[in-house]
Scaffold this active site. Structure first.
Site, mmCIF file in Angstrom:
data_model
loop_
_atom_site.group_PDB
_atom_site.id
_atom_site.type_symbol
_atom_site.label_atom_id
_atom_site.label_comp_id
_atom_site.label_asym_id
_atom_site.label_seq_id
_atom_site.Cartn_x
_atom_site.Cartn_y
_atom_site.Cartn_z
ATOM 1 N N SER A 80 0.830 -1.206 0.000
ATOM 2 C CA SER A 80 0.000 0.000 0.000
ATOM 3 C C SER A 80 0.862 1.253 0.000
ATOM 4 C CB SER A 80 -0.921 0.008 1.228
ATOM 5 O OG SER A 80 -1.820 -1.069 1.189
ATOM 6 N N GLU B 294 2.179 6.268 2.902
ATOM 7 C CA GLU B 294 2.628 5.319 3.912
ATOM 8 C C GLU B 294 4.101 4.988 3.700
ATOM 9 O OE1 GLU B 294 1.642 0.651 4.874
ATOM 10 O OE2 GLU B 294 -0.011 2.022 4.493
#
Length: 334
Positions: free
Chosen positions: A242, A314
């Site tokens: 992600s 992230e």
């Protein structure tokens, strides 16, 4: 570079160094994105004297003014095409685990067992080790790339579980080169946040609160998670999983937001938003770090323009990005 060579030769003579050490080491060989230029010095201390050597290395590096980057599994970073100046300290030689006596590091009542795991251990290996001992709690990490140290630092989360849900305490080498045992405090952790993100130093190991469970049940859940990751395409191309964090306030997962804007397949150089998942950017084979960073920024800008919301990356951008503006670069220790 001469100063760096002099320093490392001095340290290695004093400590009788054992391990691996290379100058101008390509970081593409040490990251899941398979990108990144050379580190001035990459060093992977052997297991036998890792804590002692690391303390000496960090202390001497500070006295010489040489920055140090702590490398775990290389699973959540993009290293600049120019590489990393100073030293990359690879923790992957510091592996292992042990089951602690009952009550050690006690966090709350109940039937559980405390397992200590060294920071260089991969999270998948840690989950396997716990399963072999009939201890449940680490199943959600099965199939995830990265190290235990990195997972604690990031407070890794997946399948509705976070590292902080089972963390008891962390063994930490602080900025004064003092070994500290830091007990878990719930108020110090949040979604993919830990106190260690603002603390200079090095995570050496962590203790986890695990519960006895049938081995076959544990392995069944682990296999389910691995198959789910494979089905979602996590292993098809070099990537970091992600790219953006999920934010509950947005009302839906980040991947779905990106999908609904038709951004799958968006490309910059050799970097592409995966055609099977909107929140995964892949290296199709010839991507540069600049390609990946540029594409992350483009996706973020497109989402903001269309919906007025800011996605938070992230993945971390590390190394020598001198002159590159946009997403902040993560500092190395100095």
């Amino acid at each position: 570079m001469n100063t760096l060579r002099e320093m490392i030769e001095k340290i290695n003579m004093e400590t009788n160094f054992s391990g691996e050490l290379r100058f101008n080491e390509p970081m593409a060989a040490h990251t899941t994105f398979n990108v990144g230029g050379p580190a001035d010095l990459w060093v992977k201390p052997g297991e036998d004297f890792f804590p002692r050597y690391t303390a000496v290395l960090l202390k001497e590096a500070r006295s010489y003014g040489i920055p140090v980057f702590i490398l775990g599994g290389g699973a959540n970073i993009v290293v600049a095409d120019r590489g990393i100046r100073g030293i990359v300290l690879d923790t992957s030689g510091w592996m292992g685990w042990s089951v602690l006596p009952p009550g050690k590091g006690k966090r709350q009542d109940g039937d559980w067992i405390c397992m200590g795991i060294r920071s260089g251990t991969t999270v998948d290996a840690a989950a396997e080790a716990a399963a072999g001992l009939g201890l449940g709690g680490l199943e959600f990490l099965a199939g995830m790339p990265g190290s235990v140290g990195g997972a604690v630092w990031m407070n890794a989360r997946c399948y509705e579980r976070s590292v902080s849900d089972i963390l008891v305490q962390t063994e930490f080498l602080d900025a004064a080169y003092i070994l500290r045992e830091i007990p878990f405090r719930a108020e110090d952790f949040a979604y993919k946040k830990s106190p260690f993100q603002d603390m200079p130093g090095l995570i050496l190991s962590a203790q986890f609160r695990l519960a006895p469970r049938d081995r076959e049940d544990i392995r069944g859940e682990m296999e389910k998670h691995r198959q789910d990751r494979e089905r979602k395409g996590h292993y098809r191309y070099p990537s970091a999983g992600s790219v953006f964090k999920n934010n509950r306030e947005f009302g839906k997962p980040t991947g779905k937001i990106i999908d609904e804007l038709g951004l799958r397949g968006l490309r910059q150089g050799g970097a592409t938003v995966a055609d099977y998942h909107g929140n995964i950017i892949i290296n199709t084979g010839n991507a540069t770090a600049a390609d990946i960073r540029g594409l992350v920024e483009t996706v973020g800008d497109r989402v903001y323009t269309a919906l007025g919301i800011r996605l938070e990356p992230e993945i971390l951008f590390v190394g020598d990005w001198d002159g590159y503006e946009g997403i902040p670069t993560r500092d190395v220790l100095s």
